[in-house]
Design a protein around this motif. Structure first.
Motif: not given
Lengths: 306, 306, 306, 306
Positions: A29, A105, A108, A117-123, A125, B122-124, B148-152
């Protein structure tokens, strides 16, 4: 005397493109915010509303999405492809600037295993890249913003001049906190820029910045800033200069004496600080090699640096 | 008919307190944003400007700092101490609400080793706690926001009714992204709340939320939301109910057909999406045990839930 | 014991619709941010991912735009049309909430004359409306947010209790500043809500709020808040209750004594204050008629009030 | 090759000073956000942590407050006093930059009469001033930001080149909206800058900008931008150059055809647009007199311009 058009540019800002590589079950991603600007001869659009030279900002946006379909690679490589295409699209376009923000990202973990295919966005930076094409020259700035760091000790501030308006006490032990914005310019400014391991270079510089912040016993935020830039140049022969903008996010010792409580760093209680919003110090500086030609055009339109 | 004062509260919002434990060379850091509110009989202040009952918001702020000097512990434990103190300070004060945001910091690695006193934020994502004292009752909500999470892939959306205004196509494979705000209420609402391992409980719930998001093959964001809440209740006997607010952060497939390019999830190219800002779907729901008494007062003033 | 679905709602948030009436050369412009939510039986979507009951949020968005084409009128009237349509669209939908933010624009003056089709948006203050349909009941809340006001004198604060943590000095003359969020509920909750001059009512209440803030000699922000609500009820027989949320935006006298300068309100120099960000006081309260039945459902999901 | 310090500056950002003139019952209020930066020889602070040259940012903040007590006057005049003082305070300080944001307040009307000491802040638009002292030279930039304007007609866009990625339709009638940031430089760069009616000049330029936006039949946002700058130079002999940054805040016609509804500017229905957030066009340009010497130092550190 006449009134004339001076320097100008236009483009599409903040194209939010997400590209997913699904060529294996383990998806990859990339999540970008891309801004493009064109420079060249756009006088007729300004003076007469004649748009014959105006590659529309809508087209610039479409180009970003179309190019992403061929794979983004690193922000720097994507910026190079886009900037060269845009600058080369018509002979009246003499330059282009492509600025990219890249949001990280991480996978997870499910049952301890990183998910396909599952992700977390740390935010927080953000990784940045700015590519500028200016005629035959190409410049690449890598960087990061909002790298928030803090030291609970190892920071002093004393020995400053005192005038009528000076009330600040000297200190041998304070909290030092900042949100680093750093940008560094790669050399040389030509085609040899291609084929580099941009993400590997980026990761290396980021580590050096963090380590220099942590390991420097600080007598001034200026000293920390300089040491961070110096460490990058020492470790990265590809880097010509580093520009840093570092707000001093003040953490003031809270005065608890009115309630009969001491609150000093040497005590055996937790030490209590108030994190302040405004005003804040703002320290900005450049660290560079003294034998590298300057390249101001590489920095045109990139705010926050002197 | 008469005009009268209805429900009211007042307090100090967003006290930014940072406490550093320096009892060993390996410093520990807590970074909080604390908001307090008092409830009780403040009629005279409203109708006559008589402040005899008004424990000032400045005093509330001072109390936050003074209490932090004794050690914060977890956000839940700190909230409990503060809320009980504030609610018990005068007999006309019948309740207090303390809301805490906790910002995580991690140690900077230097030469591969976590540093003793240098940190990165880390923020977020933010950890939250809301403690409400209401007469003899005490309630604790733990939570998190901006996860914040996302699956593709692994997300479908079809089978919905179609009216005159429906144009949305059905899909068997879409990107699903959200920023989770979750809050969960611990039972029971009495003194037995004390002495728990709040941070351990929190970490457990957070893991369950992430795993449920990742592992659920989603036919609707509502389904994902419900499964996340259900998984928390299944794994945490201490939790009575979970409230979730989940914006649907749309990632639309970009149409590239005008340039002769396909762009579908099944292709062997990267798939290109546009991350949209507004409007966004907003899915909110509660998952609860059917034998637990409700406690609306625990949620008073906590926005984002139905 | 079983795990079950509790209260829930879903919808489309922040549909940014702009409608231009061009029926005469003097164009009229409305600029709205519309959020819709549906309530009813959506259990199958949550527990099984069965979307047969889910009027999609995309359809809700389309409906907002389609309805705007017939003319918006006031935010309240637009919310009533939308909420009734949405709540009545399927028998499993039992309620709807439509929240509208309305951004004001004023005509640009050219040569002293208001222009026919060029406008300036002042920014800041926002007019709001929230319409809730709940079965056969309909509720309308009007309101405003971010109404930033300040008094340079005519504000005192003294007579408050002093405990161990109280350090605040009493004052007979301070700056009082706040950003008012106010919402008021119209009666009755039935069809008789239609056909009112919503914008005239709104303008009247707004004037009363401003005048009450300015004219009240304030002994406490609570007193100012109560007087503002009371004045609305006195002047507006259609209004059942007013809820106000007013942060105390502190303006602290700056201590200049270290440089040999006084700085007190009674001096003949300008008086210098520091406008502080955080923390801030937060005063929230309801003023209501004692003979009006409550209507909590009207307030469900509207944050910032007790 | 050696690593050296390049350009640098430091100062205090965002000092929020409010000054109230109470010399008559009719109070006057100024509300500023002041940022200061110093330039000069600060090498030892960077390379050795020697602060002997560092006039602390805390002192700079104190100076802002102390100077405000003597009266602010206009933002430009206040910036001139501060910048000259700071640049002249020690011989190793060779330059200073003072940036001021000024927030407007208007008197609340009570019974139709403007109140003596109660004010409302409209929000949005901000007046700006940047004063730079560089050795013996002094430069003043006036400006404004967030001037949000919109035309419902009188804007066309056609005649642009079409490449592979161009899909945009030509239009003879669109909504044109932007948030103007404008800055203009006064001549000459010497002591003769003093004693001007800065606020009168500011008001004049602002009116010209608004009128030019409204009155220009636009064939391109570039044309509108240029005309706005040109009009300022034609009407203000004191102004050497104008720099404008104008995002194109897209308002897209909403396609309602799927529900059997037309939606075109020529119809007798309201025309419905969607106000989009991102991406947005960004048009930036300079309009100047061809006989005025450039002064890049005046613009150092002022972002948003090429």
């Amino acid at each position: 005397m006449a009134i004339v058009l001076g320097p100008n540019q236009y483009g599409k800002a903040e194209v939010r493109v997400v590209a997913v590589d699904r060529s294996s079950p383990r998806h990859e991603l990339v999540d970008l915010n891309v801004s493009t600007s064109l420079r060249g001869d756009f006088t007729a659009a300004h003076t007469r509303g004649d748009n014959a030279h105006v590659l529309t900002t809508d087209t610039q946006k479409n180009t970003v999405f179309a190019f992403a379909r061929d794979g983004v690679g690193s922000p720097e490589a994507f910026g190079l492809r886009l900037a060269r295409h845009l600058a080369g699209s018509y002979d009246w376009i003499t330059g282009a600037r492509v600025a990219v923000e890249s949001y990280g990202w991480e996978r997870i973990a499910v049952g301890g295993q990183p998910h396909d295919h599952a992700f977390r966005r740390p935010g927080g930076e953000v990784r940045t890249a700015v590519v500028t094409v200016d005629g035959d020259d190409v410049h690449v700035l890598a960087g990061l913003s909002d790298l928030v760091v803090l030291k609970t000790t190892g920071s002093e501030f004393w020995g400053f001049p005192r005038d009528r308006y000076t009330t600040l006490a000297e200190t041998r032990d304070r909290v030092l906190a900042t949100a680093v914005t750093a940008r560094w310019r790669y050399t040389p400014a030509d085609g040899a820029l291609d084929g580099r391991d941009w993400s590997g270079l980026y990761a290396g510089v980021r580590t050096v910045l963090l380590e220099a912040f942590a390991a420097t016993h600080s007598l001034a935020l200026q000293q920390t800033l300089y040491r961070m830039g110096e460490a990058v140049l020492e470790s990265s022969p590809d880097v010509a200069e580093v520009r840093l903008s570092m707000p001093n996010r003040h953490h003031f010792l809270q005065d608890l004496s009115a309630y009969g409580l001491d609150n000093t760093p040497g005590s055996d209680h937790p030490v209590v600080y108030h994190a302040d919003d405004r005003p804040y110090g703002l320290i900005e500086g450049t660290v560079l090699r003294d034998d590298v030609p300057p390249a101001e055009v590489a920095w045109l339109g990139t705010p926050g640096f002197c």
